[in-house]
Design a protein around this motif. Structure first.
Motif, short mmCIF file in Angstrom:
data_model
loop_
_atom_site.label_atom_id
_atom_site.label_comp_id
_atom_site.label_asym_id
_atom_site.label_seq_id
_atom_site.Cartn_x
_atom_site.Cartn_y
_atom_site.Cartn_z
N GLN A 234 0.85 -1.18 0.00
CA GLN A 234 0.00 0.00 0.00
C GLN A 234 0.89 1.24 0.00
O GLN A 234 1.89 1.30 0.71
CB GLN A 234 -0.88 -0.01 1.25
CG GLN A 234 -1.74 1.22 1.39
CD GLN A 234 -2.89 0.99 2.34
OE1 GLN A 234 -3.91 0.40 1.96
NE2 GLN A 234 -2.73 1.41 3.57
N GLY A 235 0.54 2.19 -0.83
CA GLY A 235 1.34 3.42 -0.90
C GLY A 235 2.36 3.41 -2.03
O GLY A 235 2.92 4.44 -2.35
N SER A 236 2.59 2.22 -2.57
CA SER A 236 3.56 2.15 -3.68
C SER A 236 2.81 2.17 -5.01
O SER A 236 1.59 2.33 -5.06
CB SER A 236 4.43 0.91 -3.54
OG SER A 236 3.65 -0.25 -3.69
N ASP A 237 3.55 1.99 -6.10
CA ASP A 237 2.95 2.02 -7.44
C ASP A 237 2.81 0.60 -7.99
O ASP A 237 3.68 -0.23 -7.76
CB ASP A 237 3.82 2.83 -8.41
CG ASP A 237 3.87 4.31 -8.06
OD1 ASP A 237 3.11 4.73 -7.14
OD2 ASP A 237 4.68 5.03 -8.67
N GLN B 231 -4.13 9.51 -10.14
CA GLN B 231 -3.60 8.26 -9.60
C GLN B 231 -3.28 7.25 -10.70
O GLN B 231 -2.50 6.33 -10.50
CB GLN B 231 -4.63 7.65 -8.62
CG GLN B 231 -4.02 6.63 -7.68
CD GLN B 231 -5.08 5.89 -6.88
OE1 GLN B 231 -6.28 6.21 -6.96
NE2 GLN B 231 -4.65 4.89 -6.14
N HIS C 187 -0.75 4.78 -9.19
CA HIS C 187 0.11 5.40 -8.17
C HIS C 187 -0.55 5.31 -6.80
O HIS C 187 -1.77 5.34 -6.69
CB HIS C 187 0.34 6.88 -8.52
CG HIS C 187 0.96 7.07 -9.87
ND1 HIS C 187 2.30 6.97 -10.10
CD2 HIS C 187 0.40 7.34 -11.08
CE1 HIS C 187 2.56 7.19 -11.38
NE2 HIS C 187 1.40 7.40 -12.01
N ASN C 188 0.32 5.26 -5.78
CA ASN C 188 -0.16 5.31 -4.39
C ASN C 188 -1.32 4.34 -4.16
O ASN C 188 -2.43 4.73 -3.80
CB ASN C 188 -0.57 6.76 -4.07
CG ASN C 188 -0.80 6.98 -2.60
OD1 ASN C 188 -0.40 6.15 -1.76
ND2 ASN C 188 -1.46 8.07 -2.27
N THR D 37 -3.96 1.95 -2.79
CA THR D 37 -4.60 1.76 -1.49
C THR D 37 -5.41 0.48 -1.54
O THR D 37 -5.99 0.13 -2.57
CB THR D 37 -5.54 2.94 -1.14
OG1 THR D 37 -6.50 3.07 -2.18
CG2 THR D 37 -4.75 4.22 -0.95
#
Ligand SMILES: *[C@@H]1O[C@H](CO)[C@@H](O)[C@H](O)[C@H]1NC(C)=O
Ligand SMILES: *[C@@H]1O[C@H](CO)[C@@H](O)[C@H](O)[C@H]1NC(C)=O
Ligand SMILES: *[C@@H]1O[C@H](CO)[C@@H](O)[C@H](O)[C@H]1NC(C)=O
Ligand SMILES: *[C@@H]1O[C@H](CO)[C@@H](O)[C@H](O)[C@H]1NC(C)=O
Ligand SMILES: *[C@@H]1O[C@H](CO)[C@@H](O)[C@H](O)[C@H]1NC(C)=O
Length: 363
Positions: free
Chosen positions: A39-42, A80, A99-100, A102
């Motif tokens: 989570q938080g990565s691409d 995103q 991106h990012n 969740t």
């Protein structure tokens, strides 16, 4: 010689055939088909399309998020999501990025569709969460060979993390620890308990990881091993016994000292008596010889008056004397040797008696 002239139409036909086949069959690949990210990565997916395609769309969690035409502006539902050609000279490859990521927002299905006869491909996206790791209690100090216990708590991980321990960087046998997990909402907490016998100082580290984590999260504490403290009961016993022994030695020394002093005092006393007696004898020497003495011990004076004459004192006569009569001898001796006054006073039949006798015989 006419063959070369026939070639161009054949080549054209073949090329046309390939083009038609490609358009009809709609070949394209989507990679990877399974993706696990934190989570938080691409998250990235590549679509490679053969042939002449016009428009590509991406759907995430059932929502169309991006439209990618070969020519023209790319449109996306949010910042995103983005896409670009893998390289500027190759329009067959498209790179799509979320991106990012969740976990709650991004459903697991990612679908790529190429308009025309290409159809669609679906990939799975797995989002993991890296929480916290903490070894409770901080640094620990224990006595050597004592059982030591460490508790490691991991919070807010998804899915359940793999917990392991190291001691000075070396993996600890899994038989030495137990890990239990419990769900906390949509994440997991876990507790791992490590137990072992403390032997030497060590850095103890608890590590937690999930597949998508490139290096594990960890928490470390220091184990300080101290030597076993002295047993107080033993120490007290030792002190008491040493004290007792010292007291005993002191007591014995005291007794020996007293005894020696007494021994030293006794001859002195005798000397003193002898001195006194000699003085007395001198006095009596001044007096007429043969006169009775015995003022010192008046007790035996009366009997002494009737004592035997010095001439009568022989070995045989002395041997007949016993305790009750010894002072007679003494008294008799006194008449000749004042020194014997002292011996007579002691009523000693033994040595002094013999001595007296000898004195008498000599005289
Ligand atoms: C593409 O975007 C640019 C600016 O973002 C805009 O000027 C242009 O008109 C757009 N083209 C099309 C075909 O929408
Ligand atoms: C990533 O998403 C979270 C939740 O939507 C947001 O709070 C955070 O600011 C985002 N981070 C970046 C770098 O966009
Ligand atoms: C634990 O011990 C290490 C090394 O002795 C020290 O650097 C660290 O500050 C200690 N931590 C605590 C919480 O006392
Ligand atoms: C782990 O749990 C098992 C079963 O509850 C128990 O037998 C074992 O002794 C435990 N080991 C440790 C290191 O706590
Ligand atoms: C998980 O850990 C957090 C933080 O320590 C705590 O607040 C929460 O109650 C825990 N949840 C469970 C189910 O133990």
């Amino acid at each position: 010689m006419t063959v070369p002239w026939k070639s161009p139409p054949d080549l054209f036909r073949i090329g046309l055939l390939l083009c038609v086949t490609g358009a009809v069959s709609g070949q394209f690949q989507l990679e990877p088909l399974n993706s696990t990210v934190l989570q938080g990565s691409d998250a990235q997916f590549n679509a490679t399309v053969q042939g002449n395609w016009q428009v590509m769309t991406w759907t995430v969690g059932g929502l169309l998020v991006l439209n990618f035409p070969v020519t023209g502006n790319i449109t996306s539902s949010s910042e995103q999501f983005s896409a670009r050609f893998c390289s500027s000279v190759d329009i067959s490859c498209v790179e799509f990025t979320i991106h990012n990521v969740t976990r709650s927002g991004d459903a697991s299905l990612v679908v790529c569709r190429v308009l025309g006869d290409y159809g669609s491909k679906t990939a799975h996206l797995y989002v993991q969460e890296s929480g916290t790791v903490n070894v409770n209690g901080g640094n620990v100090t224990v006595v050597r060979h004592q059982q030591v216990e460490f508790q490691c708590v991991t919070t807010a991980w998804f899915p359940t993390p793999t917990v392991s321990w190291t001691r000075n960087g070396q993996a600890v046998s899994s038989s030495l620890y137990n890990t239990t997990s419990m769900a906390d909402g949509d994440t997991f907490n876990s507790t791992s308990v490590l137990k072992f016998q403390a032997v030497s100082n060590a850095m103890v580290e608890c590590r937690a990881t999930v597949l998508s984590l490139t290096s594990p999260q960890f928490s470390s504490v220091f184990l300080v091993v101290v030597p076993k403290p002295p047993d107080w009961t033993v120490l007290i016993a030792v002190v008491v016994s040493i004290g007792g022994f010292a007291l005993l030695v002191l007591l014995i020394n005291g007794i020996i000292f007293c005894y020696k002093r007494r021994e030293e005092k006794q001859p002195n006393y005798q000397d003193e008596m002898s001195r006194r007696v000699r003085t007395h004898s001198q006095i009596s020497g001044v007096n007429a010889a043969g006169q009775r003495q015995g003022q010192e011990n008046a007790g035996y004076v009366p009997e002494g008056q009737t004592s035997v004459a010095p001439s009568e004192l022989t070995d045989s006569s002395f041997s007949q004397l016993n305790g009750s009569k010894v002072y007679k001898v003494a008294d008799a001796v006194n008449t000749n040797q004042a020194e014997n006054c002292y011996s007579g006073a002691h009523i000693t039949v033994g040595e002094s008696g013999v001595r007296k006798h000898r004195h008498v015989t000599i005289v």
